[in-house]
Scaffold this motif. Structure first.
Motif, short mmCIF file in Angstrom:
data_model
loop_
_atom_site.label_atom_id
_atom_site.label_comp_id
_atom_site.label_asym_id
_atom_site.label_seq_id
_atom_site.Cartn_x
_atom_site.Cartn_y
_atom_site.Cartn_z
N PRO A 100 0.83 -1.20 0.00
CA PRO A 100 0.00 0.00 0.00
C PRO A 100 0.86 1.25 0.00
O PRO A 100 1.86 1.33 0.69
N ALA A 101 0.46 2.24 -0.79
CA ALA A 101 1.21 3.49 -0.85
C ALA A 101 1.00 4.27 0.44
O ALA A 101 -0.08 4.31 0.99
N SER A 102 2.05 4.88 0.94
CA SER A 102 1.95 5.62 2.18
C SER A 102 1.55 7.06 1.91
O SER A 102 1.76 7.60 0.84
N ALA A 103 0.94 7.67 2.91
CA ALA A 103 0.63 9.10 2.85
C ALA A 103 1.50 9.79 3.87
O ALA A 103 1.60 9.36 5.00
N GLY A 104 2.12 10.86 3.51
CA GLY A 104 2.98 11.56 4.45
C GLY A 104 3.66 12.72 3.78
O GLY A 104 3.04 13.41 2.99
N ASP A 162 9.11 21.04 17.52
CA ASP A 162 8.78 19.62 17.43
C ASP A 162 7.45 19.38 16.73
O ASP A 162 7.07 18.23 16.52
N TRP A 163 6.73 20.45 16.37
CA TRP A 163 5.48 20.30 15.62
C TRP A 163 5.69 20.54 14.14
O TRP A 163 4.82 20.25 13.34
N TRP A 164 6.83 21.10 13.77
CA TRP A 164 7.08 21.39 12.36
C TRP A 164 7.31 20.10 11.59
O TRP A 164 7.97 19.19 12.10
N PRO A 165 6.80 20.00 10.35
CA PRO A 165 7.26 18.90 9.49
C PRO A 165 8.76 18.97 9.30
O PRO A 165 9.33 20.05 9.15
N ALA A 166 9.41 17.81 9.33
CA ALA A 166 10.87 17.79 9.24
C ALA A 166 11.37 18.48 7.98
O ALA A 166 12.36 19.22 8.01
N GLY A 210 3.78 13.00 9.04
CA GLY A 210 5.24 12.91 8.99
C GLY A 210 5.82 12.02 10.07
O GLY A 210 5.14 11.52 10.97
N GLY A 211 7.13 11.83 9.97
CA GLY A 211 7.82 10.89 10.85
C GLY A 211 7.87 11.31 12.29
O GLY A 211 7.80 10.47 13.19
N ALA A 212 7.98 12.62 12.58
CA ALA A 212 8.06 13.07 13.98
C ALA A 212 6.78 12.77 14.73
O ALA A 212 6.80 12.35 15.89
N VAL A 213 5.62 12.99 14.09
CA VAL A 213 4.34 12.69 14.75
C VAL A 213 4.16 11.19 14.90
O VAL A 213 3.68 10.72 15.94
N ASP A 272 12.04 10.94 5.48
CA ASP A 272 11.30 11.46 6.63
C ASP A 272 10.87 10.38 7.61
O ASP A 272 10.50 10.68 8.74
N PHE A 273 10.91 9.12 7.18
CA PHE A 273 10.36 8.04 8.01
C PHE A 273 11.39 6.97 8.38
O PHE A 273 11.06 6.07 9.16
N ASP A 274 12.59 7.04 7.83
CA ASP A 274 13.52 5.93 8.02
C ASP A 274 13.77 5.62 9.49
O ASP A 274 13.79 4.44 9.89
#
Length: 831
Positions: free
Chosen positions: A9-13, A165-169, A465-468, A497-499
């Protein structure tokens, strides 16, 4: 040697690209980030920089009760923080020993006083002659003053970044590469955040290693750590509030029990003082005793404020409609007007005419800070978060009734019901970010809305995103069953962003599954999957350990049941271990593993293979073998293996998988052809690979740009060997630019590749007589290898010695310099 990613499945982010090396102040270079759903970029959530002008706060007498706590109104005199202010003033000072680019993180839970401290510091900086900008997460019209060049009289530039810490990376990286932060003169960036974690670890390393900024951090301690200090500050705040709250009696203010350490925070103390003053006019009123009850008291006053406006005909919406709008604003605001209308339709406030009416009435109650925008959230943010938590059923505070409709509104916003795709993506991400933050402190929010929403729609986990996602993983009730539902929606391959968080998710799942699966074949698959995540996250040694375990489990599977399936599985484990060993410079051991993988697959590929999976596996194994033979300078055998890999990848149905396999094999074949002395042929071969990688990278930059960068390095080497040095420089500079972008996202995974390209570029520049640049790039490469060599001298000492030989030759102005050929090759993409 793994399943076709089209099955996944394709990811959303988030996806991140970059038009150039903006970090180096390249004119016109802009970082671009956007929400992505599958292969479609849905929107562009840019940051915004505005000039922090000397604002005159609104007269305190005109503020509502809750507004008296809002830090921007500065109602209570700033007290304390003398040591922190001294430290920040010292950080601001420009000296010869201090870098002219510096970043400072201040982190603490909400309400600790970070914003007031930052504002006070901004005033100090402005008084000292600094230009001060504030960075905003939400997009908007650009501030003309913030986009102009530096004023001649400015000492330097200070940028304030709240909610780091709320900003997208990707947006944070874009901000730090903004040319305005790399102008001539000192630059300071002050980042405020509630927490530190993956987002800061990756950013901190990148800022130091790639952007060249010095980085510091400290945790903001409680303002009032002991009861005596709390009581003194309580009375100071109460005296100020008593001059503003009608009918209050300072002599009747009752001091609550301040023993709870929570009252050490600045906002908590001021909240207690404000509520105590507000109830002081009536001795029959009970003074709330807990912070939650105090927030509840203020929220009741907010509802009273709406009702007063309704009675006075200033608004026309009923309290429940405004309530829905306030909840929607907390989750998704502030937003442009058209998005606000879509959000309120989603929140089910009524038919279209009613939506417009409620939107206007909400703006009357909570005037937007930005012209043309709506749904300003309730402030201060801790009050807004308490409102959100208390509105959702499941809490134990009977004095504040939950809203039965609230979970439905939350679910609708998390699904983006009825919204266009770009709006839905933004709203989903924003709502999830806020909810996860609230859920960390209010467990019922996680249990009632966040976790059920994730179980119903696990793709939601990657929407912000990965931080959330990392914060979701840390919620106490997230179990392996939920992680297993989320796992298919992680990017199936490398995604900058997710590794890191993907590695953590798969680590927990692997530990659980290994404890329940004695079957060696399944254990091999688990070690393979986890090892891949470790490799993409840059943890080379741990990835090699998993490859060793995968091979051992594969051997056991073959011993128990020799079949095409188990033999192919063992071959995959050996193939991957060859890659992991080569990454640690163990070339002969890597070759032995690659050879055995090909031996296992060759007889199987001749049998019936309807899916073609074994043919693909053999092609990848042959490509790997060609690289390993080349590593040990067995070039004729390497060429034979490489050409066979190209043939297999070229045959059959074309797909993204076949294209990337072919491109990788061509890149590696070009290296081998060059070793055979066929430079022109090698250049033609790698340019063919480059065209494929560019096409793939245009479609999925966050996935394929690393491979394009590797191919460009090979292009540069082939040009150099043909005496086309200027063309070599152009290709190497493009490769280095891509790797710099990638290092910003994940230094562990890409920094060594950047160092190798820089070393090559240094040699080309030396040949062109650009010797100062050549020396600079070689020195930068040396610094990178020196850092890595400190952790693993056996793996990197040879590279470091080569670089230092070049530097010594450059210093002695010897000509020609000893040019080392840093052949990166192309890894098998499915490694």
């Amino acid at each position: 040697m793994n399943r076709d990613p089209s099955d996944v499945p394709a990811s959303a982010g988030y996806v991140v690209t970059n038009t150039g090396g903006a970090w180096a102040d390249a004119p016109g270079s802009v970082a671009i980030s956007g929400y992505v759903d599958g292969d479609v970029i849905l929107g562009l959530p840019h940051y915004r920089l505005t000039v922090l002008a000397s604002e005159v706060p609104r007269p305190a007498e005109t503020l509502r009760l809750a507004e008296l706590l809002d830090a921007r109104h500065r109602v209570v005199r700033f007290l304390g923080r003398d040591e922190e202010q001294r430290s920040l003033r010292e950080w601001l000072t420009v000296t010869g020993a201090r870098s002219d680019r510096a970043v400072q993180l201040i982190h603490a839970p909400g309400g600790q006083g970070k914003t007031r401290l930052a504002d006070q510091f901004a005033e100090t900086a402005r008084t000292a002659g600094w230009e001060v900008l504030r960075a905003h997460r939400e997009p908007g019209e650009p501030d003309r003053a913030a986009t102009r060049g530096p004023r001649p009289t400015t000492v330097g530039l200070l940028v304030l970044v709240d909610y780091g810490d709320w900003w997208p990376a990707s947006d944070l990286r874009a901000l730090f590469t903004d040319p305005r932060l790399h102008r001539v003169g000192p630059v300071r960036v002050l980042v405020l955040a509630r927490s530190v974690g993956y987002w800061w670890q990756a950013l901190r390393h990148w800022l130091r290693a790639t952007v060249g900024m010095t980085v510091g951090e400290f945790e903001l301690a409680p303002l009032a750590p002991d009861p005596d200090t709390r009581e003194r500050l309580f009375h100071t705040a109460a005296a100020r509030f008593a001059t503003l709250v009608p009918h209050s009696r300072i002599d009747a203010v009752r001091v609550p029990d301040l023993a709870d350490p929570a009252f050490g925070a600045a906002l908590s103390l001021q909240l207690a003082a404000l509520v105590a003053v507000a109830v002081s006019h009536d001795s029959t009123l009970r003074m709330p005793s807990t912070l939650v009850d105090m927030y509840g008291y203020l929220l009741d006053r907010e509802v009273g404020h709406w009702q007063q406006l309704l009675a006075g005909h200033a608004v026309t919406s009923a309290a429940e409609q405004l309530d829905r709008a306030v909840l929607a604003a907390m989750l998704a605001g502030p937003v442009p007007y058209d998005v606000g209308r879509a959000i309120l339709r989603c929140a089910d406030v009524g038919e279209p005419g009613r939506v417009v009416e409620v939107l206007a009435n909400h703006s009357t109650c909570y005037p937007p800070r930005q012209t043309g925008w709506v749904l300003e959230p309730l402030q201060p943010d801790r009050l807004g978060e308490a409102y959100l938590a208390l509105a959702i059923p499941g809490h134990r505070w009977s004095s504040y009734a939950p809203r039965p409709w609230a979970p439905g509104v939350v679910r609708a916003l998390l699904s983006g019901t009825g919204m266009a795709a770009p709006q839905a993506a933004r709203v989903r991400a924003g709502a999830l970010t806020v909810l996860v933050e609230v859920a960390a402190g209010w467990r019922h929010v996680a249990d009632t809305v966040v976790l059920p929403a994730l179980r119903d729609d696990p793709a939601l986990a990657t929407a912000a995103g990965g931080a959330v996602l990392a914060k979701i993983v840390d919620l106490p009730d997230v179990d392996v069953d939920l992680l297993a539902r989320i796992e298919p929606f992680l990017p199936p391959r490398r995604h900058i962003d997710f590794d890191n968080v993907a590695r953590e998710v798969v680590a927990r799942l692997t530990a659980d599954r290994l404890s329940r699966h004695p079957d060696p074949a399944e254990r091999a698959r688990l070690h393979i999957a986890y090892g891949r995540r470790l490799a993409t996250a840059g943890d080379r040694e741990a990835a090699l350990e998993q490859a060793d375990l995968a091979v051992a489990a594969g051997e056991a599977a073959v011993a128990a049941d020799t079949s095409a399936e188990t033999s192919t599985l063992l071959a995959l484990a050996l193939h991957l271990r060859a890659h992991r060993l080569a990454a640690m410079n163990h070339y002969h051991a890597a070759l032995a593993n690659a050879e055995r993988a090909v031996e296992l697959l060759t007889p199987l590929a001749g049998a019936a293979d309807e899916t073609g999976s074994i043919q693909w596996a053999l092609a990848e194994a042959l490509d790997n073998l060609a690289l390993r033979l080349s590593n040990v300078e067995s070039h004729e055998k390497a060429e034979a293996a490489g050409r066979r890999a190209v043939e297999l990848f070229s045959g059959g149905r074309r797909s993204a998988r076949s294209e990337r396999g072919l491109a990788g094999a061509l890149t590696n074949l070009a290296v081998i052809e060059a070793h055979q002395g066929r430079g022109a042929q090698a250049l033609a071969t790698v340019r063919r690979a480059e065209r494929i990688w560019r096409h793939l990278s245009d479609d999925e930059p966050s996935v394929y740009r690393p491979e394009l960068a590797l191919a460009l390095n090979t292009v540069s080497l082939r040009h150099a060997e043909l005496g086309q040095v200027s063309a070599a420089v152009a290709a190497a500079e493009e490769s280095a630019g891509i790797f710099r972008d990638l290092v910003r996202a994940n230094a562990l995974a890409f920094e060594l590749d950047l160092a190798a390209v820089l070393a090559n570029l240094s040699g080309y520049l030396w040949q062109l007589g650009r010797r100062a640049e050549a020396f600079h790039y070689n020195t930068e490469a040396e610094e990178i290898f020196d850092r890595w060599g400190g952790a693993n001298p056996q793996a990197y000492s040879l590279h470091l010695r080569h670089l230092r030989e070049n530097i010594a030759a450059m210093r002695a102005k010897q000509s020609p310099v000893d040019l080392r050929r840093w052949e990166l090759g192309a890894q098998s993409f499915n490694s």
